[in-house]
Design a protein around this motif. Structure first.
Motif: not given
Length: 585
Positions: A556-583
């Protein structure tokens, strides 16, 4: 301090003599590969390694050596320090610095005698001395004062604390003993007032820090609370226009005989109320940066209102903050009261001397032994050379607190080398950033051959090697399922508030499914030939179930960006995941 400098200088001459035993000057300009300490007993070598690791690979010089030596003395751990330089290789291309030390005694045990009302654990939490600490007499005296204050806070105003030490020279340790005479606890039995004609006792009691003993309210007497009570009463009257009101004295009547365990105290507050004043306005002198109208808006009072001291002080503070927020830290701001006793009116003149806007000369970080300076600096919304801003400073410290690397973050602002320059001091106290969890679970299982127990373990480090990176490992293991997950996050990618994370997982599961040897001609679980047979007796097929293994790989990979306004810290985050299954069987 002078004595330490003289001793340090003598050692400096001595180390030069030690170095002279090798080819003269061989160590100058050579990298310092390692700094070692010999003779340690109670101090962990890892602690010293962490403190002095920043000097590794630096080029040796007299200034560097003097800086290291001063830092060693500042620790106040040793009574004797013998320095030595050792070639790290046959060609003298690098150097080992070795310090043979003799430790000061360590605190072996801390004992309390005479504490019948307060537990030892509570007393230990009130002092800064801990078992294993290097003994320091000043710290013991500070502990005496801390214990005295602690007892006073608990209502034992007559408590006496004394300390005694005994040394074990063979083990180089010291036992610290505190003798306590607790005395009686002082309790406020009653609170009375004299001279109050404008407000009833009930209203005045509400603003006091001191409280009467009643039901769940202990009513413990504290000497320092009396001064707070005087200020509270003055402010209360001031909010209603009585600007001269004050507590002239507080009388104490002590009953020491009625209760053998307590001193019962009656407090009487003698008040001088004075006359009530109305507000007649405000004017400003010396202000050019901000207009008088803009400054006047900070005061939430109107002419003719009953004067409110609290609202006025808030407005005066807001004027100072307006200048301070915009970088004018060197301004002189004062107020002058103008009183008309005949009309019972009060007005104010605010005197302002405006100076140049302040810039940040230095940002100085103190207290970080693990976390790298750059990790702290990147969370700040200001840098050296910027115009000073109180809001940005406070928001910067909010960002540092949100990291959860530090138990304490304290700001300080000091004058710089010029009148229009300031130094921002960042005082931090680090805390553990690693977390370990371990557990065992017992539960029922569908497979009678499976052992009904699973274990899990998790390790997480939020500040890897002091770089602000995160690393985690999760392990789960049961008889039919095993999994391992590794995670890594870079919270500041390319020097920007961009987080980039990766996780890799591998899992193995042992599963069962119905077997059908006739597939695709007969899609019915063995040994049945028709669905009617299966529906009539499905449990028969359980004996013919096929066991197989499934291996799962995830990335899996994820990334996010943070903003620093006066009232709070705002984070926008997203990601993708890959999977392989062997039986496989």
């Amino acid at each position: 301090m002078l004595k330490k400098k003289i001793v340090g200088f003598i050692l400096f001459l001595f180390v030069l003599n030690c170095f002279a035993q090798e080819p003269e000057g061989w160590y100058n300009g050579k990298p310092v590969l390692e700094i070692k300490f010999k003779g340690l007993q109670n101090i962990e070598a890892s602690e010293l390694d962490e403190i002095f690791k920043s000097y590794k690979k630096k080029t040796f010089s007299d200034d560097l050596y003097w800086e290291i030596l001063q830092k060693i003395y500042a620790l106040d751990y040793f009574t004797d320090i013998v320095p030595k330089a050792i070639p790290a290789d046959e060609k003298y291309n690098s150097v080992f610095l070795e310090f043979i030390v003799k430790e000061k005694p360590a605190v072996k045990d801390i004992v309390f005698i005479g504490n019948s009302n307060i537990k030892k654990s509570d007393l230990l939490s009130a002092i800064n001395i801990k078992k294993g600490d290097i003994f320091n007499e000043i710290n013991v005296k500070n502990a005496e004062r801390a214990l005295k204050d602690f007892y006073i806070e608990k209502g034992f105003t007559k408590a006496e604390i004394a300390s005694n030490t005994s040394e074990d020279k063979e083990k180089n340790s010291i036992k610290v003993e505190f003798s306590v005479k607790e005395g009686k606890v002082s309790v406020i039995n009653k609170i009375l007032f004299e001279g109050n004609s404008k407000f009833p006792e009930k209203a005045l009691k509400k603003v006091l820090v001191s409280k009467e003993a009643w039901l769940l309210q202990k009513g413990l007497f504290r000497e320092d609370a009396l001064q707070a009570d005087k200020s509270a009463i003055k402010l209360f009257y001031g909010e209603h226009g009585y600007i001269d009101a004050h507590v002239e004295t507080i009388k104490r009547d002590i009953d020491s005989t009625s209760d053998p365990q307590k001193d019962q105290i009656t407090l009487t507050y003698v008040i001088m109320e004075g006359e009530q004043f109305t507000y007649a306005g405000i004017d400003f002198q010396g202000n050019y940066i901000f207009s008088s109208e803009e400054l006047g808006e900070k005061f939430k009072l109107k002419k003719g209102d009953i004067f409110n001291l609290k609202k006025f002080e808030i407005g005066f503070g807001d004027v100072a903050n307006l200048y301070y927020e915009n970088g004018y830290t060197g301004n002189y701001i004062d107020k002058k009261e103008n009183r008309n006793t005949s009309t019972k009116e009060v007005s104010y003149t605010v005197l302002i001397i405006e100076r140049e806007r302040s810039h940040i000369e230095n940002i100085i970080i103190k207290g970080n032994t693990k976390t790298k300076d750059k990790v702290i600096l990147r969370e700040l919304l200001l840098k050296e050379g910027d115009v000073f801003s109180k809001t940005k400073i406070m928001n910067s410290f909010r960002n540092l607190a949100n990291l959860r690397y530090f138990s304490t973050v304290l700001p300080d602002v000091l004058p710089g080398s010029e009148p229009d320059l300031v130094d921002v001091i960042i005082n931090v106290e680090e805390q553990s950033t690693a977390g370990i969890q371990f557990g065992i679970t017992f539960s029922g299982v569908s497979d009678t051959n499976a052992f009904p127990m699973s274990v899990f373990a998790q390790w997480e480090e939020k500040n890897l090697f002091g770089t602000g990176r995160e690393l985690s490992v999760n392990l789960n293991a049961a008889s039919d399922t095993q999994s391992l997950t590794l995670g890594f996050t870079e919270n500041w990618f390319l020097g920007k508030p961009i987080s980039v994370g990766f996780d890799f997982s591998v899992a193995h599961k042992t599963l069962n499914t119905y077997q059908d040897l006739m597939y695709p001609f007969n899609n019915i679980p063995d040994p049945h030939l028709t669905m009617d047979e299966f529906n009539a007796n499905p449990s028969l097929s359980d004996a013919f179930k096929m066991k197989y293994d499934r291996l799962e790989f995830g990335f899996g990979m994820n990334s996010g960006y943070r903003w620093f306004p006066k009232f709070a810290v705002i984070t926008l985050r997203g990601g993708v995941n890959f999977g392989i299954v062997k039986k496989f069987l």
